[in-house]
Write a protein that holds these residues in place. Structure first.
Motif, short mmCIF file in Angstrom:
data_model
loop_
_atom_site.label_atom_id
_atom_site.label_comp_id
_atom_site.label_asym_id
_atom_site.label_seq_id
_atom_site.Cartn_x
_atom_site.Cartn_y
_atom_site.Cartn_z
N GLN A 89 43.96 74.89 -16.97
CA GLN A 89 44.52 74.83 -15.62
C GLN A 89 45.91 75.43 -15.50
OE1 GLN A 89 43.11 71.75 -16.65
NE2 GLN A 89 41.59 71.33 -15.06
N ARG A 90 46.22 75.79 -14.26
CA ARG A 90 47.58 76.12 -13.88
C ARG A 90 48.06 75.02 -12.94
NH1 ARG A 90 48.11 80.75 -10.53
NH2 ARG A 90 46.63 79.59 -9.24
N TYR A 91 49.38 74.84 -12.88
CA TYR A 91 49.93 73.79 -12.04
C TYR A 91 51.00 74.34 -11.13
CZ TYR A 91 47.56 70.90 -15.48
OH TYR A 91 46.61 70.34 -16.29
N ASP A 92 51.02 73.79 -9.94
CA ASP A 92 51.95 74.17 -8.90
C ASP A 92 52.75 72.93 -8.52
OD1 ASP A 92 50.51 76.79 -7.67
OD2 ASP A 92 52.36 76.21 -6.60
N ILE A 93 54.06 72.98 -8.62
CA ILE A 93 54.82 71.78 -8.28
C ILE A 93 55.07 71.73 -6.77
CG2 ILE A 93 56.96 70.51 -8.64
CD1 ILE A 93 57.18 71.80 -11.37
N VAL A 94 54.55 70.69 -6.14
CA VAL A 94 54.79 70.51 -4.71
C VAL A 94 56.17 69.87 -4.53
CG1 VAL A 94 53.99 69.38 -2.60
CG2 VAL A 94 52.32 70.23 -4.29
N ASP A 95 56.38 68.73 -5.17
CA ASP A 95 57.74 68.21 -5.27
C ASP A 95 57.87 67.42 -6.56
OD1 ASP A 95 56.63 65.67 -4.73
OD2 ASP A 95 56.79 66.08 -2.59
N GLY A 96 59.10 67.19 -6.96
CA GLY A 96 59.35 66.52 -8.22
C GLY A 96 59.96 67.47 -9.22
N ALA A 97 59.84 67.16 -10.50
CA ALA A 97 60.41 68.02 -11.53
C ALA A 97 59.64 67.84 -12.84
CB ALA A 97 61.88 67.68 -11.75
N VAL A 98 59.52 68.93 -13.57
CA VAL A 98 58.75 68.94 -14.81
C VAL A 98 59.56 69.64 -15.89
CG1 VAL A 98 56.70 69.92 -15.93
CG2 VAL A 98 56.52 68.89 -13.65
N MET A 99 59.45 69.14 -17.12
CA MET A 99 60.06 69.87 -18.25
C MET A 99 58.97 70.36 -19.18
SD MET A 99 61.66 66.73 -20.52
CE MET A 99 60.71 65.24 -20.85
N LEU A 100 59.15 71.55 -19.70
CA LEU A 100 58.27 72.06 -20.75
C LEU A 100 59.05 72.01 -22.05
CD1 LEU A 100 56.74 75.23 -19.03
CD2 LEU A 100 56.06 72.83 -18.84
N PHE A 101 58.41 71.57 -23.12
CA PHE A 101 59.13 71.45 -24.38
C PHE A 101 58.24 71.70 -25.58
CE2 PHE A 101 57.39 67.40 -25.74
CZ PHE A 101 57.02 66.79 -24.55
N ARG A 102 58.89 72.05 -26.67
CA ARG A 102 58.20 72.17 -27.95
C ARG A 102 58.88 71.25 -28.96
NH1 ARG A 102 56.76 78.16 -29.60
NH2 ARG A 102 56.05 76.88 -31.33
#
Lengths: 229, 229
Positions: A56-69
């Motif tokens: 899947q792909r994701y679209d942020i409508v509202d809020g916040a996301v972090m990507l990490f390794r």
DNA sequence: CGAAAAGTTGATGGCTTTCAAGTCGTGTGG
DNA sequence: CCACACGACTTGAAAGCCATCAACTTTTCG
């Protein structure tokens, strides 16, 4: 193949990362899937984990996301901070190259990966290039943010070697960069790069011929110094 | 608007960067332009400079190219290393966000920017997202590789503030991250982040209300600590 | 209210930078 | 051909910044 969550739980036991309440969210999202009604994810929940199948792909409508390794020993590097209007999970690879976790309660629109079949080849190629760049920049962020000088130099030499592999059958690699350029790539000084190379040479882990050609006699040993094992 | 070369020469006088024989190459390439015969660029020549109008994309036939950015005081960070088959100059902005210089003699195929007008909107949007990500990751590489702890924290707070600008009229910004998350984003420890924030608070450069809301009374002063001025 | 998590602050040490000589390598000119 | 010069690289010594270790304080939440 284990599910995202299990894969994550297994593979990064000591992680600095999320830890706590696990991340059942992902499975739910996975099957709710591809309409345009947003899914709500609570604060500090995992959306997907590094290594999960990238469906899947994701679209942020509202809020916040972090990507990490996360490195095997638990060092973590956040590679992207995302907000409303941002997309993530855009990869051409079959697996995500990093984990995604909400920073706050977040609404996401989930959709399937686009397939490029009816897109002009030139565009498709450009997207592929961009996705590759993003993945490499993620990797480089981990190197810059979380690795020691020696680990940086070793990671760099291994990357050079793997790039040249295929082109040059013998393991001899051209180091077509000055010390200053290496230093500026790795976020070090020229002296630190030089010292690291000298120590690797002293320990027999790299062998130089002709000043800017080298080879790696024992890739195992090098990899154990890269921070990636 | 000065030409690429002049722009570069003017704007980064003290740069660690290329220096030497300048970079007449770019103009030549610019006007030779969009056929499929590769252009040859000698070793250590500038292809374009940060800030140049982004009219072309480049395809590496053979050779190697580095992309880099330079801080005002001369600190340099290489943000990409590219080889045969790689493309660069892919940006949706009107100007390149970094400079491009050959590492070795290199053959390049030059082409105009693609326009997205006859591409499905979904694809176009994804490309835009990817290009934005690449630009942000370039910026973050500079932060991770070349900035001090205080500069990292200041840059981060300014970025948060500028993201929220528009959404919140007053300058009050939500800091919706733990110290650990900030540390993991900036390649620091939790203690160093905490100390930096304390010093900024002590010096009156940031003001906290309600623990995770803050504002920046004097943006000028903050920017002077970011390393970007 | 009490416990646990998050954040702060201090003391110490280590890794990397900085500063300073060196050495090596290559191209030029005598 | 060799001396010389210049840049790239190496190595050493010292300093500085940040990490580590260790309390302690504040906040959060049951």
């Amino acid at each position: 193949m284990p599910t995202a969550i299990l894969a994550h739980a297994e593979s990064r036991p000591g992680g600095t990362s999320t830890g706590k309440g696990a991340s059942l969210q992902q499975i739910n999202i996975s099957h709710e899937s591809t309409d345009s009604t947003p899914v709500t994810v609570r604060e500090h929940e995992l959306v997907f984990a590094e290594g999960d199948a990238a469906h899947q792909r994701y679209d942020i409508v509202d809020g916040a996301v972090m990507l990490f390794r996360v490195l095997p020993d638990g060092r973590r590097q956040l590679v992207e901070l995302l907000g409303p209007g941002d997309m993530f999970g855009l990869t051409c690879a079959s697996e995500y190259d990093c984990s995604a976790e909400t920073l706050v309660a977040t609404r996401l629109r989930v959709s399937h990966r686009l397939d490029c079949s009816q897109v002009p080849a030139a565009i498709c190629r450009m997207c592929g290039q961009l996705q590759k760049k993003v993945a490499e920049l993620h990797e480089h962020s981990v190197v810059l943010g979380r690795k020691s000088a020696m680990e940086k130099v070793v990671s760099f030499l291994l990357r050079l070697a793997s790039m040249d592999t295929g082109r040059r059958a013998n393991g001899h690699v051209r180091l077509a960069m000055t010390r200053q350029e290496m230093a500026d790539y790795l976020g070090l000084t020229i002296e630190t790069v030089s010292r690291s190379l000298s120590e690797l040479r002293r320990r027999g882990l790299i062998v130089f011929e002709k000043a800017d050609w080298f080879h790696i006699p024992d890739a195992e040993a090098m990899e154990s110094l890269s921070g990636d094992r």
